[in-house]
Design an enzyme around this catalytic site. Structure first.
Site, PDB file in Angstrom:
ATOM      1  N   THR A 190     -12.657  11.802  12.852  1.00 53.30           N
ATOM      2  CA  THR A 190     -12.971  10.778  13.867  1.00 53.30           C
ATOM      3  C   THR A 190     -12.139   9.529  13.559  1.00 53.30           C
ATOM      4  O   THR A 190     -11.592   9.390  12.467  1.00 53.30           O
ATOM      5  CB  THR A 190     -14.478  10.438  13.862  1.00 53.30           C
ATOM      6  OG1 THR A 190     -14.850   9.952  12.567  1.00 53.30           O
ATOM      7  CG2 THR A 190     -15.336  11.643  14.213  1.00 53.30           C
ATOM      8  N   LYS A 198     -10.212   7.107   6.939  1.00 50.82           N
ATOM      9  CA  LYS A 198     -10.212   6.273   5.724  1.00 50.82           C
ATOM     10  C   LYS A 198     -11.472   5.421   5.609  1.00 50.82           C
ATOM     11  O   LYS A 198     -11.858   5.015   4.505  1.00 50.82           O
ATOM     12  CB  LYS A 198      -9.004   5.337   5.738  1.00 50.82           C
ATOM     13  CG  LYS A 198      -7.661   6.031   5.835  1.00 50.82           C
ATOM     14  CD  LYS A 198      -6.538   5.012   5.945  1.00 50.82           C
ATOM     15  CE  LYS A 198      -5.210   5.665   6.278  1.00 50.82           C
ATOM     16  NZ  LYS A 198      -5.002   5.917   7.700  1.00 50.82           N
ATOM     17  N   GLY A 203       5.299   6.892  18.245  1.00 49.50           N
ATOM     18  CA  GLY A 203       3.920   7.370  18.072  1.00 49.50           C
ATOM     19  C   GLY A 203       3.428   7.286  16.634  1.00 49.50           C
ATOM     20  O   GLY A 203       2.405   7.876  16.293  1.00 49.50           O
ATOM     21  N   GLU A 248      -0.251   2.491  14.461  1.00 51.07           N
ATOM     22  CA  GLU A 248      -1.663   2.549  14.816  1.00 51.07           C
ATOM     23  C   GLU A 248      -1.832   2.054  16.257  1.00 51.07           C
ATOM     24  O   GLU A 248      -0.985   1.318  16.767  1.00 51.07           O
ATOM     25  CB  GLU A 248      -2.479   1.635  13.888  1.00 51.07           C
ATOM     26  CG  GLU A 248      -2.394   1.990  12.419  1.00 51.07           C
ATOM     27  CD  GLU A 248      -3.069   3.305  12.084  1.00 51.07           C
ATOM     28  OE1 GLU A 248      -4.237   3.487  12.434  1.00 51.07           O
ATOM     29  OE2 GLU A 248      -2.406   4.170  11.483  1.00 51.07           O
ATOM     30  N   ASP A 304      -3.130  -1.010   6.616  1.00 52.26           N
ATOM     31  CA  ASP A 304      -3.105   0.449   6.419  1.00 52.26           C
ATOM     32  C   ASP A 304      -2.624   0.778   5.000  1.00 52.26           C
ATOM     33  O   ASP A 304      -3.199   1.637   4.318  1.00 52.26           O
ATOM     34  CB  ASP A 304      -2.192   1.087   7.476  1.00 52.26           C
ATOM     35  CG  ASP A 304      -2.108   2.594   7.336  1.00 52.26           C
ATOM     36  OD1 ASP A 304      -3.145   3.267   7.482  1.00 52.26           O
ATOM     37  OD2 ASP A 304      -1.004   3.105   7.041  1.00 52.26           O
ATOM     38  N   LYS A 313      -4.816   2.644   1.902  1.00 52.83           N
ATOM     39  CA  LYS A 313      -4.327   3.816   1.155  1.00 52.83           C
ATOM     40  C   LYS A 313      -4.242   3.529  -0.345  1.00 52.83           C
ATOM     41  O   LYS A 313      -4.625   4.373  -1.155  1.00 52.83           O
ATOM     42  CB  LYS A 313      -2.961   4.246   1.702  1.00 52.83           C
ATOM     43  CG  LYS A 313      -3.056   4.846   3.109  1.00 52.83           C
ATOM     44  CD  LYS A 313      -1.686   5.013   3.746  1.00 52.83           C
ATOM     45  CE  LYS A 313      -1.806   5.592   5.148  1.00 52.83           C
ATOM     46  NZ  LYS A 313      -0.580   5.457   5.944  1.00 52.83           N
TER      47      LYS A 313
HETATM   48  N1  HSE Z   1       0.268   4.141  11.171  1.00 54.90           N
HETATM   49  C1  HSE Z   1       0.394   4.861   9.942  1.00 54.90           C
HETATM   50  C2  HSE Z   1       1.842   4.783   9.490  1.00 54.90           C
HETATM   51  C3  HSE Z   1      -0.012   6.307  10.055  1.00 54.90           C
HETATM   52  O1  HSE Z   1       2.658   4.153  10.146  1.00 54.90           O
HETATM   53  O2  HSE Z   1       2.164   5.342   8.440  1.00 54.90           O
HETATM   54  C4  HSE Z   1      -1.480   6.555   9.714  1.00 54.90           C
HETATM   55  O3  HSE Z   1      -1.838   6.149   8.431  1.00 54.90           O
END
Ligand code: HSE
Length: 355
Positions: A100, A129, A211, A214, A225, A229
């Site tokens: 999700t 995440k 694509g 985010e 992001d 991580k």
């Molecule tokens: N938007 C992220 C990226 C992908 O550009 O790596 C999903 O974590």
């Protein structure tokens, strides 16, 4: 043949790509790994599709969805209004695949899904995440008490192996530092700006067109992001309980063309780096743009590619780069974790790297 009963929560791009991979790789999974995965339920916003006995006919499910049908309306299998929690509390399964959308406010609905699955002693494989960034300690403790395991390759740079290298491939070594280019969008933007003098807005638009950004690209460009991580990676590799506030985070919005020119003139290359390094006995985890020397192993990681580099005590420096930044790449990471649930019996146990 080992049967694996799977519940998939979330049927967006990544959930669909996972179901598609399972469907196309059935024969391969049987031949190479002796596995017979059976998807017994798929849950989406409006309800679920369920076949607790035989597993869902994946070709029929995919065809219906390609025709614009919602899964809860698929003939014979659709269950309008049935939620992920309902499914997890009422069906027997071995593995939850949680795909999700990430919610970093309260982790829902994924937190409820993962909690229900772990309470049942299931293994959990998450691309989401949110719950693992916000509630890692709680979920890890629950998993350990119930005998389930928590896998999150798809949430930690997906097709780029990060946790696997940091735990499995470096077994016996101590990791003393980790640094990574963990976000494809920002690396794409910085590469275009640095190599072609492309302006920031044009490069961001191009990343969105590919694509890889985010839906809300501030998550990429403000470093959030990457922060999410590196929190997941540091918590697992170094047995930490880091939260969002513990990571000093700077994105790339403040990187000017002058900064890029200066780095270039000095023979360096600008990258957004998520890092975890020991300093004075304390693990310092941060996200910031860094001008890397040309000889740095991550300096040649360009465009939407990602990379991670580990310093170890006995294996030297180990760097991995590449992996598709795409829904298929994320789905491949989910599938890898699914195979790992079967071939590594204690693989998700935390491995401590402490100074
Ligand atoms: N938007 C992220 C990226 C992908 O550009 O790596 C999903 O974590």
């Amino acid at each position: 043949m080992t049967p694996i009963r799977i519940i998939v929560c979330g049927y967006g791009n990544v959930g669909r790509a996972f179901v598609n991979l399972v469907a196309t790789k059935q024969a391969d999974l049987a031949t190479r790994y002796g596995l017979a995965p059976k998807i017994v339920a798929v849950v989406d916003i409006g309800g679920a599709a369920v076949d607790a006995t035989d597993g869902l006919p994946l070709d029929q499910l995919q065809a219906a969805v390609e025709n614009g049908q919602a899964i809860e309306t698929v003939a014979d299998f659709g269950r309008p209004g049935l939620s992920g929690k309902d499914v997890l509390q009422s069906m027997q399964a071995d593995v939850l695949v949680e795909a999700t959308p990430t919610n970093l406010t309260d982790g829902e609905p994924a937190r409820t899904h993962i909690t229900a699955a772990l309470t049942n002693g299931m293994d959990v494989i998450t691309a989401n995440k949110g719950p693992v960034v916000l509630f890692y300690d709680e979920l890890r403790t629950l998993a350990q008490s119930k005998g389930g395991r928590l896998f999150m390759s798809a949430a930690t740079a997906a097709a780029l192996p990060t946790l696997d290298v940091g735990r499995l491939c470096t077994a016996g070594a101590q990791i003393t530092a980790v640094e990574g280019i963990l976000n494809g969008t920002t690396n794409y933007i910085l590469t275009r700006m640095g190599q072609e003098g492309c302006d920031y807005a044009t490069a961001l638009q191009a990343a969105q067109d590919l694509g890889i950004a985010e839906t809300d690209p501030t998550l990429d460009v403000e470093g959030l992001d990457t922060r999410n991580k590196i929190i997941l990676i540091a918590n697992q590799l170094f047995d930490q309980s880091l939260g969002l506030a513990d990571v000093d985070t700077t994105g790339i919005t403040g990187v000017s063309p002058e900064d890029m020119d200066r780095a270039k003139a000095d023979g360096k290359v600008m990258k957004l780096i998520g890092s975890a390094r020991w300093q004075d006995g304390k693990l310092v985890v941060k996200v910031a743009p860094e001008a890397l020397e040309a000889s740095h192993p991550l300096a040649g990681v360009h465009l939407s590619e990602k990379g991670i580099s580990f310093d170890t005590d006995s294996m030297g420096r180990i760097t991995v780069t590449g992996g598709h930044s795409s829904p298929t790449g994320a789905a491949a990471a989910l599938l890898k974790d699914l195979i790992h649930t079967q071939i590594f019996s204690s693989f998700s146990k935390t491995r401590k790297n402490k100074k």
